[in-house]
Design a protein around this motif. Structure first.
Motif, PDB file in Angstrom:
ATOM      1  N   GLN A 153       0.849  -1.182   0.000  1.00 60.58           N
ATOM      2  CA  GLN A 153       0.000   0.000   0.000  1.00 60.58           C
ATOM      3  C   GLN A 153       0.890   1.240   0.000  1.00 60.58           C
ATOM      4  O   GLN A 153       2.095   1.140  -0.146  1.00 60.58           O
ATOM      5  CB  GLN A 153      -0.990  -0.014   1.157  1.00 60.58           C
ATOM      6  N   SER A 154       0.280   2.393   0.159  1.00 61.63           N
ATOM      7  CA  SER A 154       0.999   3.657   0.091  1.00 61.63           C
ATOM      8  C   SER A 154       0.864   4.405   1.402  1.00 61.63           C
ATOM      9  O   SER A 154      -0.130   4.232   2.120  1.00 61.63           O
ATOM     10  CB  SER A 154       0.416   4.500  -1.043  1.00 61.63           C
ATOM     11  N   SER A 155       1.835   5.249   1.688  1.00 63.51           N
ATOM     12  CA  SER A 155       1.721   6.115   2.858  1.00 63.51           C
ATOM     13  C   SER A 155       0.497   7.029   2.732  1.00 63.51           C
ATOM     14  O   SER A 155      -0.018   7.526   3.727  1.00 63.51           O
ATOM     15  CB  SER A 155       2.995   6.947   3.028  1.00 63.51           C
ATOM     16  N   PHE A 182       8.500  10.334  -5.169  1.00 63.68           N
ATOM     17  CA  PHE A 182       7.881  11.657  -5.265  1.00 63.68           C
ATOM     18  C   PHE A 182       7.190  12.059  -3.968  1.00 63.68           C
ATOM     19  O   PHE A 182       7.823  12.501  -3.037  1.00 63.68           O
ATOM     20  CB  PHE A 182       6.905  11.709  -6.458  1.00 63.68           C
ATOM     21  N   PHE A 183       5.883  11.861  -3.896  1.00 60.38           N
ATOM     22  CA  PHE A 183       5.090  12.367  -2.772  1.00 60.38           C
ATOM     23  C   PHE A 183       4.593  11.261  -1.854  1.00 60.38           C
ATOM     24  O   PHE A 183       3.695  11.469  -1.054  1.00 60.38           O
ATOM     25  CB  PHE A 183       3.887  13.156  -3.314  1.00 60.38           C
TER      26      PHE A 183
END
Length: 194
Positions: A153-155, A182-183
């Motif tokens: 998953q992503s932050s 990136f972000f």
């Protein structure tokens, strides 16, 4: 990046950094039963096939099921069961030693929804957790004691909440690997069922 022959399809998620983060950190022992949810092109299952010969994959995208079958065949892999359907529906009450899922983790506004099957690979709902939470609530019913769930998953979709949910569901959970882009950080979370 991959030692496998991979055909892609515009309606199926093309293997990217998150796919390989999972594929290169698999915790699978010989003979273990493996379930991969959302197999897409089949790349993660192909890596898994080097570690065990008891693999089942599912995908809600029928194009993905067909593409995975084509990719398995092109790489001489004949022992992966492919099932069409959403999350755990195709495996009914079966249990596995290892469950893998590169989740659709992107927070998605209504106007960002894509009108085709590819949307399943990305669309995590407004907070990125629409599918992750459904998956986590079901995972204990399909994992053998002593088994492991490995998910990407992503932050942006709240790693802390995933760790807390796994903890409440009786797992020992950790961020096992992560890469910064990136972000966001793309993270691999391992949950060990006690």
């Amino acid at each position: 990046m991959s030692e496998f022959i991979i055909t892609t399809d515009e309606n199926v998620y093309i293997p990217a950094e998150d796919s390989y983060l999972l594929a290169e950190n698999l915790e699978i022992e010989a003979g273990q039963s493996v379930l991969e949810i959302g197999t897409g092109s089949g790349i993660v299952a192909m890596y898994a096939s080097r570690l065990t010969d008891n693999i089942t994959v599912t995908d809600i995208n029928f194009d993905a099921c067909e593409l995975a079958q084509k990719n398995f065949k092109a790489n001489g892999i004949e022992n992966i069961e492919i099932l069409f359907g959403n999350l755990f529906e195709p495996v009914k009450s079966r249990k596995f030693d290892v469950i893998l899922f590169n989740t659709p983790y992107l927070p998605t506004e209504n106007d960002e929804v894509i009108e085709d099957n590819l949307n399943y690979a990305f669309d995590g709902g407004l907070n990125g957790r629409k599918v992750i939470d459904l998956f986590l609530n079901e995972v204990p019913n399909h994992l053998n004691d002593g088994g492991i769930v490995q998910l990407i998953q992503s932050s942006l979709s709240d790693n802390g909440k995933t760790l807390d949910m796994l903890d409440e569901l009786g797992f020992i959970a950790e961020i096992a690997a992560s890469e910064h882009y990136f972000f966001e950080d793309i993270t691999l979370i391992n949950g060990y069922k006690i």
